[in-house]
Design a protein around this motif. Structure first.
Motif, PDB file in Angstrom:
ATOM      1  N   UNK A  32       0.835  -1.212   0.000  1.00 45.92           N
ATOM      2  CA  UNK A  32       0.000   0.000   0.000  1.00 45.92           C
ATOM      3  C   UNK A  32       0.864   1.255   0.000  1.00 45.92           C
ATOM      4  N   UNK A  33       1.941   1.243   0.807  1.00 48.15           N
ATOM      5  CA  UNK A  33       2.823   2.412   0.885  1.00 48.15           C
ATOM      6  C   UNK A  33       3.503   2.684  -0.454  1.00 48.15           C
ATOM      7  N   UNK A  34       3.661   1.621  -1.244  1.00 45.88           N
ATOM      8  CA  UNK A  34       4.283   1.771  -2.560  1.00 45.88           C
ATOM      9  C   UNK A  34       3.249   2.154  -3.625  1.00 45.88           C
ATOM     10  N   UNK A  35       1.985   2.348  -3.172  1.00 43.74           N
ATOM     11  CA  UNK A  35       0.933   2.671  -4.142  1.00 43.74           C
ATOM     12  C   UNK A  35       0.501   1.463  -4.953  1.00 43.74           C
ATOM     13  N   UNK A  36       0.801   0.258  -4.437  1.00 47.52           N
ATOM     14  CA  UNK A  36       0.516  -0.969  -5.169  1.00 47.52           C
ATOM     15  C   UNK A  36      -0.413  -1.880  -4.374  1.00 47.52           C
ATOM     16  N   UNK A  37      -1.267  -1.288  -3.535  1.00 47.21           N
ATOM     17  CA  UNK A  37      -2.118  -2.087  -2.652  1.00 47.21           C
ATOM     18  C   UNK A  37      -3.018  -3.068  -3.375  1.00 47.21           C
ATOM     19  N   UNK A  38      -3.335  -2.772  -4.643  1.00 46.02           N
ATOM     20  CA  UNK A  38      -4.270  -3.631  -5.379  1.00 46.02           C
ATOM     21  C   UNK A  38      -3.700  -5.007  -5.679  1.00 46.02           C
ATOM     22  N   UNK A  39      -2.361  -5.158  -5.614  1.00 42.66           N
ATOM     23  CA  UNK A  39      -1.809  -6.483  -5.933  1.00 42.66           C
ATOM     24  C   UNK A  39      -2.357  -7.557  -5.004  1.00 42.66           C
ATOM     25  N   UNK A  40      -2.733  -7.140  -3.794  1.00 42.18           N
ATOM     26  CA  UNK A  40      -3.177  -8.126  -2.802  1.00 42.18           C
ATOM     27  C   UNK A  40      -4.460  -8.830  -3.250  1.00 42.18           C
ATOM     28  N   UNK A  41      -5.252  -8.145  -4.085  1.00 39.39           N
ATOM     29  CA  UNK A  41      -6.492  -8.769  -4.577  1.00 39.39           C
ATOM     30  C   UNK A  41      -6.225 -10.087  -5.287  1.00 39.39           C
ATOM     31  N   UNK A  42      -5.015 -10.229  -5.833  1.00 36.31           N
ATOM     32  CA  UNK A  42      -4.709 -11.450  -6.568  1.00 36.31           C
ATOM     33  C   UNK A  42      -4.027 -12.530  -5.742  1.00 36.31           C
ATOM     34  N   UNK A  43      -3.806 -12.258  -4.461  1.00 35.94           N
ATOM     35  CA  UNK A  43      -3.109 -13.255  -3.639  1.00 35.94           C
ATOM     36  C   UNK A  43      -4.037 -14.413  -3.312  1.00 35.94           C
ATOM     37  N   UNK A  44      -3.482 -15.616  -3.295  1.00 32.63           N
ATOM     38  CA  UNK A  44      -4.325 -16.769  -2.971  1.00 32.63           C
ATOM     39  C   UNK A  44      -4.721 -16.759  -1.495  1.00 32.63           C
ATOM     40  N   UNK A  45      -5.956 -17.100  -1.182  1.00 27.78           N
ATOM     41  CA  UNK A  45      -6.346 -17.187   0.232  1.00 27.78           C
ATOM     42  C   UNK A  45      -5.598 -18.310   0.941  1.00 27.78           C
ATOM     43  N   UNK A  46      -5.392 -18.104   2.224  1.00 29.87           N
ATOM     44  CA  UNK A  46      -4.742 -19.123   3.063  1.00 29.87           C
ATOM     45  C   UNK A  46      -5.834 -19.971   3.703  1.00 29.87           C
ATOM     46  N   UNK A  47      -6.041 -21.163   3.203  1.00 34.33           N
ATOM     47  CA  UNK A  47      -7.119 -22.000   3.753  1.00 34.33           C
ATOM     48  C   UNK A  47      -6.558 -23.265   4.400  1.00 34.33           C
TER      49      UNK A  47
END
Lengths: 311, 311
Positions: free
Chosen positions: A296-311
């Motif tokens: 987020x601090x790098x202005x790239x917070x949206x990348x997290x939307x693509x992270x796989x959930x930890x199940x």
């Protein structure tokens, strides 16, 4: 190979857990070091430099760092106002790190960052109203309501381990009486087991004796009963939809979840209990939250939307 | 004479407190009626019609109405999901009133609306992080953090009166054990005084005997101690800057404020206590909050900026 990565550090009282995290949430490198009592900032910078070299050696470009700490943290200014485990008071952590690092540095609170990670990727995925209770040596909570994390007037919200739940009860290391974590924490369970004449190196060892050791059973029954009482209080005040139990204590699994769930339901006479779940991210939740703050601090917070959930 | 006014009603279990409130916050007319057990909607509409006539007789134009109720209220949909004192479940109050009124109707929660009024005009003026605890027959709280009022996942947040603070304690009317309001409410104090052999018609009468009646002293000491414990819990979880005590109980003044303030400070070992203040709006806080919600529903929320503070 090339790509953007962040450095993430979960700075705790006993260990500094660091990692290099990529745009897809992958752990590219990780390193955990003991937290020194002295020259902690220097040690933290050394760890960050080592992580940065590890990223560079693999051809990655570091775009930001995220560091999360316990205590009273002002995320906006990046100042750690107070952290007893780190012996810190009014430490301008972001400023100290930013002058030594050529990229943005985000500072966060360890448990609130873990709550963010559980919300985006873990056991609270999709929920806007939940609490994460981390139970380790001590106990703290991240409180999320209508999508907002409660920080409080002075950044000191979420001190769930120190709510007084047993009037006239045992004295806490903090000086208060009858705090929740006196009974329902790794340190509390181990100390109380010893006070009854038992010998165990860890709360995990005590859990392994449940059902065959009456002392272990008694101490564990107190822990889960007090935790259920605390969760009933939290439920009646904040009305969360989900309660997530994290921290080392949650590795007890059903030995924790079953009595706490039953105790919470029994303690609430006229309203439904929120669902109680075990953490999905476990001991990595704080570090993962630090990585999210860094992107987020790098202005790239949206990348997290693509992270796989930890199940 | 001409001008825009709103109708405001604080619908409680025993009384419906209504008023016509002008653009400058002035009370143009007021009327309080007993809350009937049956045909409550009809009685509420009759009160609103009477207030509307009173406004019209004085040459005012009604632009909206605001009605606040206890229980579990969804402010967005205007549905009262559950209100035990009113014997209501899933009552679409806004829809029922809107079809009989030619102006917008806002529905709110009584204590949250009172909190809004205290924040804009009363004892919490200017604070974005505070709690209002209303202590009457029962106890509830409005929790405001970073300017947002916490409503919870199901609109059920703020049930401060029912947090379990005395394990193994006395049974609450709600069916739970050791609830805060068993000890620290008008009903609780009166009941416990009677159980010790005392005779009093109200908690106010008990307060008037403090210092000369050991039974009164004992019951009051329990009440203020349990309330201080509850406020310590609230402080550690939410970190408010200010705690406002309202409701009929707060008329005890320094007999309440002094021991609660001291008890809260004594219960917190390592952090400062928030400032504890008595309500400025008293029994009118809910009705004033209803008027604010009504002006907002009429698109005229800004008029409240010009209202005089209640000091």
């Amino acid at each position: 190979m090339t790509g953007s990565v962040v450095l993430a550090v979960d700075l705790g009282g006993s260990a500094m857990k660091g990692a290099v995290i990529g745009e897809n949430g992958e752990v590219i490198a990780s390193e955990t070091r003991a937290t020194p009592r002295l020259q902690l900032i220097d040690a933290l910078v050394e760890l960050l430099e080592a992580l940065r070299r590890a990223a560079g050696d693999r051809g990655y470009r570091v775009v930001a760092a995220g560091v999360v700490t316990p205590g009273i943290v002002d995320e906006d200014t990046g100042v750690v106002l107070y952290a007893s485990n780190l012996h810190w008071r009014d430490v301008p952590l972001r400023g100290l790190l930013a002058e030594r690092m050529p990229f943005p540095v985000a500072i966060g609170h360890d448990v609130r960052a873990a709550g963010l990670a559980e919300q985006l990727l873990g056991a609270a995925r999709g929920s806007d109203d939940f609490v994460l209770v981390t139970i380790g040596t001590g106990v703290a909570a991240a409180l999320i309501t209508a999508g907002h994390t409660i920080t409080g007037a002075a950044g000191a919200a979420g001190e769930f381990g120190h709510i007084p739940v047993v009037p006239g009860g045992e004295v806490c290391a903090c000086g208060q009486i009858g705090c929740l974590e006196v009974y329902a924490s790794a340190a509390g369970v181990t100390r109380r087991y010893a006070a009854l004449g038992g010998a165990a190196r860890s709360s995990r060892e005590i859990v392994s004796r449940l059902g065959s050791d009456p002392l272990a059973d008694a101490v564990w029954a107190d822990a889960t009963r007090v935790l259920a009482q605390g969760l009933a209080i939290m439920t009646l005040l904040l009305d969360p939809a989900v309660v997530v139990l994290g921290g080392g204590f949650s590795q007890a699994g059903s030995a924790l979840l079953t009595p706490v769930t039953a105790g919470l339901a029994a303690g609430l006479a006229w309203r439904e209990a929120p669902e109680v779940r075990l953490s999905h991210l476990g001991g990595n939740a704080g570090r993962t939250g630090a990585a999210i703050l860094a992107f987020r601090a790098a202005g790239r917070g949206a990348v997290v939307d693509g992270w796989p959930p930890a199940d």
